[in-house]
Design an enzyme around this catalytic site. Structure first.
Site, mmCIF file in Angstrom:
data_model
loop_
_atom_site.group_PDB
_atom_site.id
_atom_site.type_symbol
_atom_site.label_atom_id
_atom_site.label_comp_id
_atom_site.label_asym_id
_atom_site.label_seq_id
_atom_site.Cartn_x
_atom_site.Cartn_y
_atom_site.Cartn_z
ATOM 1 N N ALA A 1 0.244 14.927 -1.891
ATOM 2 C CA ALA A 1 -0.898 14.072 -0.809
ATOM 3 C C ALA A 1 0.666 13.909 0.505
ATOM 4 O O ALA A 1 1.693 14.504 1.130
ATOM 5 C CB ALA A 1 -0.268 13.023 -1.342
ATOM 6 N N GLY B 1 6.718 7.572 3.267
ATOM 7 C CA GLY B 1 6.067 8.238 2.316
ATOM 8 C C GLY B 1 4.597 8.326 1.542
ATOM 9 O O GLY B 1 4.231 7.137 2.343
ATOM 10 N N ASN B 2 4.337 8.277 0.025
ATOM 11 C CA ASN B 2 3.444 7.962 -0.125
ATOM 12 C C ASN B 2 3.975 7.636 -1.789
ATOM 13 O O ASN B 2 4.750 8.642 -2.357
ATOM 14 C CB ASN B 2 2.189 8.874 -0.116
ATOM 15 C CG ASN B 2 2.472 10.421 -0.488
ATOM 16 O OD1 ASN B 2 2.643 10.221 -1.317
ATOM 17 N ND2 ASN B 2 2.142 11.083 0.522
ATOM 18 N N TRP B 3 3.089 7.101 -2.161
ATOM 19 C CA TRP B 3 2.759 7.338 -4.226
ATOM 20 C C TRP B 3 2.909 8.695 -4.875
ATOM 21 O O TRP B 3 2.943 7.916 -6.497
ATOM 22 C CB TRP B 3 2.257 5.854 -4.499
ATOM 23 C CG TRP B 3 2.934 4.924 -4.194
ATOM 24 C CD1 TRP B 3 1.812 3.684 -3.401
ATOM 25 C CD2 TRP B 3 3.983 4.037 -4.605
ATOM 26 N NE1 TRP B 3 3.178 2.561 -3.722
ATOM 27 C CE2 TRP B 3 4.391 3.083 -4.049
ATOM 28 C CE3 TRP B 3 5.176 4.029 -5.533
ATOM 29 C CZ2 TRP B 3 4.801 2.111 -4.009
ATOM 30 C CZ3 TRP B 3 6.139 3.139 -5.474
ATOM 31 C CH2 TRP B 3 6.434 1.963 -5.259
ATOM 32 N N SER B 4 2.452 9.746 -4.673
ATOM 33 C CA SER B 4 2.258 10.712 -5.856
ATOM 34 C C SER B 4 3.163 11.567 -5.879
ATOM 35 O O SER B 4 4.276 10.723 -6.262
ATOM 36 C CB SER B 4 1.854 11.760 -4.071
ATOM 37 O OG SER B 4 1.407 13.246 -5.639
#
Ligand code: C5P
Length: 396
Positions: free
Chosen positions: A272, A205-208
């Site tokens: 994102a 995943g990502n931090w968005s």
């Protein structure tokens, strides 16, 4: 500011008491005009106490002061909440059987309808047509919230919570009387960050956080657009007036976006999206083997923005992408704008506590036609409005 609150005959009228209180406490002068039927739910004494003004449902009271003309002409904003199916129909037809109907015809300020009704009534072709008529005429018609309705049923039809409605009112007023320039436009915004499953318990995943995309969606709603927000893994409250579709992976996001984009005037891809996903999702949880860790092989995800801006683009559409960069914003942004084929690219610096999850953002906005706008660090809501300013001129 002078705000007229028109109250329709729906049970959600009780929530509007809280809205009136909030708006008066913010220093606005409130006049409440209920429809005659609505006082079965909330009586005129309640509205008089909350607004500090006399309340009438009829143009035949206080005739010498010509209230049906004066109140409409003096208003800075009219909020109709709850806007019932019947009240939307009467407004679309320009009928004026009561004081509120007259005021709606004499006012030239922005008008915000917050519909609330049963899902069947909201989805009825008559209501759909009436909402389209009002929007085409420049009114802001919010999407109702989804959830529990008066009985045991649930679906779209709830009045948004008073705090959320008050936030929309503040945004509309902050435009200083400018007309809702996106009324009659249909827009789709993606937000958040996708998750690509490795096994039933792990993902890439990502931090968005979704905050910038939510701000973009909320800004469009306050400017009158019909907004669908496709949200990937966010933990934010639904913005009032916006239809929300929830997704998890890049594949889900693509499946949701493609048909929505086909019917949209503008698409903003603020999400994102993972460029890669695990080539194989393990059906069982992966175990530690004791030896060298097994590599995760990756497969490339389709680039949704490139598809929407390229082969799937509808004539006249405006397509906006985001670029999160850690260095060389302008060079990387220009390359990305060209590679994606979108009309606008919003490039922001990320990492080291910047952009992800914060309330503020700064960005360079690059346009395919050569325009470039620098937006200094400030609330994500401000950046959202600059993005819509640039979209709005390209839509006309
Ligand atoms: O190439 P990059 O991921 O930096 O591009 C960012 C932009 O492209 C964002 O607008 C994002 O929503 C979009 N994107 C996409 N599909 C992907 C990857 C990114 O639509 N697979």
């Amino acid at each position: 500011m002078r705000i007229v609150i028109g109250v329709g005959a729906g049970i959600a009228a009780y929530k509007v008491c809280d809205l009136v209180r909030r708006l008066s406490e913010s220093g606005h002068e409130i006049r409440v005009i209920p429809t005659p039927e609505s006082v079965r739910f909330v009586g005129t004494a309640t509205w008089e106490a909350l607004s500090g003004h006399p309340v009438s449902t009829s143009p035949w009271d206080d005739v010498p002061s010509v209230p049906h003309v004066r109140i409409g002409q003096q208003a800075d904003l009219i909020v109709v909440a709850p806007a019932t199916a019947d009240l939307l129909a009467r407004s679309a037809a320009g009928l004026a059987p009561d004081l509120l109907g007259n005021v709606l015809l004499t006012a030239r300020c922005p008008v915000l309808f917050a519909p609330a009704m049963h899902t069947e009534m909201w989805l009825h072709p008559a209501t759909v047509a009436n909402v389209a008529t009002l929007r085409a005429r420049g009114a802001i018609v919010l999407e109702p919230a989804s959830g529990r309705l008066t009985g045991s049923d649930s679906g779209p039809g709830r009045l948004p919570e008073p705090a959320e409605l008050a936030a929309v009112v503040a945004r509309v007023l902050a435009r200083g009387g400018l007309p809702p320039d996106l009324a009659g436009r249909r827009v789709v915004v993606s937000a958040g960050g996708t998750r690509e499953e490795i096994d039933p318990v792990r993902f890439i995943g990502n931090w968005s956080s979704g905050r910038q995309g939510y701000a973009v969606a909320a800004a469009a709603a306050a400017r009158g657009a019909d907004v669908t927000l496709v949200a990937a893994n966010t933990a934010l409250p639904d913005p009032a007036g916006v239809r929300v579709v929830r997704v998890t992976s890049a594949a889900d996001l693509r499946e949701a976006m493609l048909p929505l984009a086909q019917a949209a005037d503008a698409v903003v891809m603020a999400a994102a999206v993972a460029d890669y996903r695990p080539a194989v999702r393990s059906a069982a949880k992966l175990k530690k083997t004791g030896g060298a860790p097994a590599p995760i092989s990756l497969a490339e995800n389709p680039d949704i923005l490139r598809e929407l801006a390229g082969p799937l683009r509808r004539p006249g559409q405006v397509i906006v992408g985001f670029g999160a960069e850690t260095s060389d914003l302008l060079a990387n942004g220009a390359a990305k704008l060209a590679a994606k084929g979108c009309d606008l690219l919003v490039v922001n610096q990320v990492g080291d506590g910047l952009a992800f999850g914060t309330a503020d953002n700064a960005a360079e906005i690059l346009a395919a036609d050569g325009e470039r706008v620098s937006v200094p660090r400030g609330p994500k809501e401000n950046l959202a409005d600059v993005i819509w300013d640039l979209i709005a001129v390209r839509l006309t």
